[in-house]
Motif scaffolding. Structure first.
Motif, PDB file in Angstrom:
ATOM      1  N   ILE A 210      28.325 -12.303  11.572  1.00  0.00           N
ATOM      2  CA  ILE A 210      28.259 -11.093  12.392  1.00  0.00           C
ATOM      3  C   ILE A 210      28.436  -9.894  11.463  1.00  0.00           C
ATOM      4  CG2 ILE A 210      29.185  -9.861  14.372  1.00  0.00           C
ATOM      5  CD1 ILE A 210      30.239 -12.457  15.452  1.00  0.00           C
ATOM      6  N   ILE A 211      27.408  -9.076  11.381  1.00  0.00           N
ATOM      7  CA  ILE A 211      27.379  -7.944  10.452  1.00  0.00           C
ATOM      8  C   ILE A 211      27.269  -6.655  11.256  1.00  0.00           C
ATOM      9  CG2 ILE A 211      26.192  -6.913   8.483  1.00  0.00           C
ATOM     10  CD1 ILE A 211      25.021  -9.679   7.888  1.00  0.00           C
ATOM     11  N   GLU A 212      28.133  -5.697  10.957  1.00  0.00           N
ATOM     12  CA  GLU A 212      28.107  -4.403  11.638  1.00  0.00           C
ATOM     13  C   GLU A 212      27.988  -3.290  10.612  1.00  0.00           C
ATOM     14  OE1 GLU A 212      30.540  -5.259  15.782  1.00  0.00           O
ATOM     15  OE2 GLU A 212      31.445  -3.981  14.243  1.00  0.00           O
ATOM     16  N   THR A 213      27.126  -2.319  10.920  1.00  0.00           N
ATOM     17  CA  THR A 213      26.916  -1.140  10.079  1.00  0.00           C
ATOM     18  C   THR A 213      27.373   0.093  10.847  1.00  0.00           C
ATOM     19  OG1 THR A 213      24.997  -2.202   9.059  1.00  0.00           O
ATOM     20  CG2 THR A 213      25.249   0.158   8.727  1.00  0.00           C
ATOM     21  N   VAL A 214      28.262   0.863  10.230  1.00  0.00           N
ATOM     22  CA  VAL A 214      28.874   2.021  10.878  1.00  0.00           C
ATOM     23  C   VAL A 214      28.125   3.283  10.482  1.00  0.00           C
ATOM     24  CG1 VAL A 214      31.010   3.325  11.201  1.00  0.00           C
ATOM     25  CG2 VAL A 214      31.101   0.854  10.846  1.00  0.00           C
ATOM     26  N   HIS A 215      27.724   4.059  11.487  1.00  0.00           N
ATOM     27  CA  HIS A 215      27.126   5.376  11.286  1.00  0.00           C
ATOM     28  C   HIS A 215      27.986   6.377  12.046  1.00  0.00           C
ATOM     29  CE1 HIS A 215      23.404   3.472   9.772  1.00  0.00           C
ATOM     30  NE2 HIS A 215      23.611   2.595  10.730  1.00  0.00           N
ATOM     31  N   VAL A 216      28.690   7.225  11.318  1.00  0.00           N
ATOM     32  CA  VAL A 216      29.626   8.144  11.966  1.00  0.00           C
ATOM     33  C   VAL A 216      29.701   9.451  11.189  1.00  0.00           C
ATOM     34  CG1 VAL A 216      31.648   7.279  10.713  1.00  0.00           C
ATOM     35  CG2 VAL A 216      31.941   8.286  12.988  1.00  0.00           C
ATOM     36  N   ILE A 217      29.906  10.543  11.905  1.00  0.00           N
ATOM     37  CA  ILE A 217      30.055  11.873  11.319  1.00  0.00           C
ATOM     38  C   ILE A 217      31.359  12.468  11.848  1.00  0.00           C
ATOM     39  CG2 ILE A 217      29.104  14.202  11.125  1.00  0.00           C
ATOM     40  CD1 ILE A 217      26.344  13.011  11.434  1.00  0.00           C
ATOM     41  N   TYR A 218      32.207  12.934  10.928  1.00  0.00           N
ATOM     42  CA  TYR A 218      33.476  13.549  11.279  1.00  0.00           C
ATOM     43  C   TYR A 218      33.451  15.035  10.927  1.00  0.00           C
ATOM     44  CZ  TYR A 218      35.601   8.917  11.859  1.00  0.00           C
ATOM     45  OH  TYR A 218      35.906   7.652  12.286  1.00  0.00           O
ATOM     46  N   GLN A 219      34.223  15.790  11.691  1.00  0.00           N
ATOM     47  CA  GLN A 219      34.438  17.206  11.410  1.00  0.00           C
ATOM     48  C   GLN A 219      35.897  17.385  11.016  1.00  0.00           C
ATOM     49  OE1 GLN A 219      32.006  19.626  11.717  1.00  0.00           O
ATOM     50  NE2 GLN A 219      33.341  21.259  10.982  1.00  0.00           N
ATOM     51  N   THR A 220      36.123  18.009   9.874  1.00  0.00           N
ATOM     52  CA  THR A 220      37.493  18.176   9.391  1.00  0.00           C
ATOM     53  C   THR A 220      38.108  19.470   9.907  1.00  0.00           C
ATOM     54  OG1 THR A 220      38.887  18.226   7.410  1.00  0.00           O
ATOM     55  CG2 THR A 220      36.764  19.337   7.283  1.00  0.00           C
ATOM     56  N   HIS A 221      39.424  19.427  10.124  1.00  0.00           N
ATOM     57  CA  HIS A 221      40.195  20.587  10.556  1.00  0.00           C
ATOM     58  C   HIS A 221      41.287  20.821   9.514  1.00  0.00           C
ATOM     59  CE1 HIS A 221      38.261  20.668  14.527  1.00  0.00           C
ATOM     60  NE2 HIS A 221      38.397  19.350  14.535  1.00  0.00           N
ATOM     61  N   HIS A 222      41.193  21.937   8.820  1.00  0.00           N
ATOM     62  CA  HIS A 222      42.112  22.202   7.713  1.00  0.00           C
ATOM     63  C   HIS A 222      43.503  22.611   8.198  1.00  0.00           C
ATOM     64  CE1 HIS A 222      38.960  21.820   4.676  1.00  0.00           C
ATOM     65  NE2 HIS A 222      38.175  22.532   5.470  1.00  0.00           N
ATOM     66  N   ARG A 223      43.604  23.147   9.394  1.00  0.00           N
ATOM     67  CA  ARG A 223      44.907  23.619   9.854  1.00  0.00           C
ATOM     68  C   ARG A 223      45.900  22.481  10.037  1.00  0.00           C
ATOM     69  NH1 ARG A 223      43.433  28.270  14.412  1.00  0.00           N
ATOM     70  NH2 ARG A 223      42.284  29.662  12.989  1.00  0.00           N
ATOM     71  N   ASN A 224      45.475  21.416  10.670  1.00  0.00           N
ATOM     72  CA  ASN A 224      46.377  20.283  10.892  1.00  0.00           C
ATOM     73  C   ASN A 224      46.027  19.072  10.035  1.00  0.00           C
ATOM     74  OD1 ASN A 224      43.981  19.717  12.129  1.00  0.00           O
ATOM     75  ND2 ASN A 224      44.848  19.425  14.190  1.00  0.00           N
ATOM     76  N   ASN A 225      45.129  19.253   9.032  1.00  0.00           N
ATOM     77  CA  ASN A 225      44.749  18.175   8.115  1.00  0.00           C
ATOM     78  C   ASN A 225      44.320  16.907   8.874  1.00  0.00           C
ATOM     79  OD1 ASN A 225      45.303  19.720   5.829  1.00  0.00           O
ATOM     80  ND2 ASN A 225      47.469  19.106   5.834  1.00  0.00           N
ATOM     81  N   SER A 226      43.385  17.080   9.787  1.00  0.00           N
ATOM     82  CA  SER A 226      42.894  15.964  10.585  1.00  0.00           C
ATOM     83  C   SER A 226      41.378  16.028  10.674  1.00  0.00           C
ATOM     84  CB  SER A 226      43.506  15.980  11.995  1.00  0.00           C
ATOM     85  OG  SER A 226      43.115  17.158  12.674  1.00  0.00           O
ATOM     86  N   VAL A 227      40.797  14.950  11.159  1.00  0.00           N
ATOM     87  CA  VAL A 227      39.352  14.876  11.347  1.00  0.00           C
ATOM     88  C   VAL A 227      39.060  14.493  12.789  1.00  0.00           C
ATOM     89  CG1 VAL A 227      38.830  14.327   8.943  1.00  0.00           C
ATOM     90  CG2 VAL A 227      39.289  12.475  10.559  1.00  0.00           C
TER      91      VAL A 227
END
Length: 492
Positions: A210-227
């Protein structure tokens, strides 16, 4: 109408060609025409100089199609006549099926250039079976049928000898006639078209990948150091490799972990399940086969939090650090997992924001002052030529790209889970704050899937039990989980 087919490596060096007519051009002639008319057809997906193309018209009523096999790292070219009204998707689908057929025929996970060159005659016969009068031959891309006509383990001399012995036995039985069915032919009758009849193995084996390929885009937030996840999908496939005697039926029960599979596509051997495709029943083809393809939409999945990472690797970066605000820092967190010992081939592609726009604004403000304009151009030139300098690196190495403001953080082939790599760098001779535009992540791991899907059980049953026919023979079963990344990015 198809005119010719060509297989090349990633550098477009010819490996195999199949010409359907005496007027079909050689690949060297076609390559010169492509370079003159549409050079983008020869570019790779990761090249930024030219936009990659997959279809172009090189002459009147002459079209070239290109299909790149990610698994084999090979290019398939098809020269076809543009006079007919065939949709472009039909040609790409046919090339993809050819690539999958070659994998199933040779029973390999990946085809190499050496394998193709050493089996040039067999591949030519496969193309001959698959194409009829310049059109795809319906039902020809069946691995079971191809194995019967073109045996893998038998040479041509053995085929001739077997045929001669068969004819000799038939002559000795005048009552039945030469064309009467021999016992060997009767025993080879098929139950289903994708599986040969009366297969016998010294040991019965079935393995599921079973093979899975991940396609994902994150947006970073510098104020709280999170995505935060902007969009994401998981493309999965279930591959089965079986070597079972007789004509058994396989029952496979999967744990979907609460995920919903969108538009699953199944092999023709699978009986259509009622409702969810978690329980599959099928008579497996002999050898490799792609049993199931599925897609999981992470945007619509209530189990996935937009702030939580998908997979074992998460990346957070900070920029504008230091006294001159010309430094940046990238933090990688590799989570622990009891089923995954290490991450394979981890790479991070770092791209800084260009400062051209700010410099152009400065030039517009100082366009009346020639001296100021010259100084701005000089500063612009310095920024364009600036390279990333590594100040601190805990894992792997950093390679600068030929393009300014870009580089790749390359880890070892195996990075242990639980690691916390850190990279701190700056831009040489930079007089402006440094900002990271995007970070691309590439890695693979075995042992766990990002969706949490798993195989609960797999049963093999037959009208004639495998163990009753072969006492002392064991049935070997196994499953492997593989996670890969596709388009995985963190953007500012």
């Amino acid at each position: 109408m198809f005119i010719a087919f060509y297989i090349t490596d990633s550098k477009n060096s010819l490996v195999f060609q199949y010409l359907l007519g005496s007027n079909s051009p050689l690949f060297s002639h076609l390559l010169a025409r492509i370079r003159a008319v549409c050079p983008g057809l020869l570019s790779k997906d990761d090249e930024n100089d030219n936009t990659p193309l997959f279809h172009c018209c090189i002459a009147k009523d002459l079209e070239v199609y290109k299909y790149h096999s990610q698994v084999n790292n090979l290019n398939y070219y098809c020269l076809a006549s543009g006079a007919d009204s065939r949709p472009q998707t039909d040609t790409f689908t046919f090339l993809q099926l050819l690539d999958q057929t070659l994998l199933e025929y040779f029973d390999k996970d990946k085809l190499t250039v050496t394998k193709i060159v050493n089996n040039y005659d067999r591949i030519t016969m496969i193309f001959y079976m698959s194409i009829d009068s310049g059109e795809p031959c319906v039902g020809s891309l069946n691995s079971n049928r191809i194995r019967r006509v073109i045996p893998v383990k038998s040479d041509l001399s053995k085929m001739i000898n077997n045929t001669a012995h068969t004819l000799q036995r038939a002559v000795r039985q005048p009552r039945q006639g030469i064309l009467a069915a021999t016992p060997e032919i009767l025993e080879s009758e098929e139950v289903v078209p994708w599986r040969s009849g009366h297969l016998k193995y010294t040991s019965d084996e079935i393995y599921v990948d079973i093979i899975e390929t991940v396609h994902v885009i994150y947006q970073t937030h510098h104020r709280n150091n999170s995505v935060q996840m902007v969009s994401g999908t998981i493309n999965g496939q279930v591959n089965v490799k079986s070597y079972l005697s007789g004509n058994p039926t396989v029952e496979m029960d999967m744990d979907l972990a609460g995920n919903e599979m969108y538009a699953p596509s199944m092999h023709q051997c699978v009986e259509m399940p009622q409702g969810s495709p978690s329980s599959l029943c099928f008579i497996p083809p002999d050898g490799n086969c792609n049993l199931l393809n599925y897609t999981i939409d992470l945007d619509m999945n209530p189990k996935v939090k937009v702030t939580s990472p998908v997979g074992l690797v998460s990346v957070i970066y900070k920029d504008g650090l230091g006294l001159n605000r010309d430094e940046f820092e990238v933090h990688v967190n590799i989570s622990n997992s009891p089923s995954v010992p290490h991450i394979q081939d981890l790479k991070l592609q770092i791209e800084l924001q260009p400062r051209i726009q700010e410099l152009e604004e400065q030039e517009e403000e100082a366009q009346r002052d020639a001296e100021m304009d010259t100084e701005a151009k000089k500063e612009r030139s310095q920024l364009e030529d600036g390279k990333i300098k590594v100040l601190r690196n805990t894992h792997g190495r950093f390679d600068n790209s030929v393009h300014p403001g870009r580089g790749t953080w390359i880890f070892d082939s195996e990075t242990p889970v639980g690691s916390l790599p850190v990279l701190r760098g700056c831009v040489e001779d930079s007089k402006h704050p440094v900002r990271i535009q995007r970070v691309g992540v590439s890695y693979a791991n075995e042992g766990m899937l990002p969706s949490g899907i798993g195989l609960r059980r797999i049963n093999v049953r037959s009208t004639t039990n495998l163990r009753e026919n072969n006492r002392g023979k064991r049935l070997f079963k196994g499953v492997k989980y593989v996670c890969r990344t596709g388009d995985y990015e963190i953007r500012s």
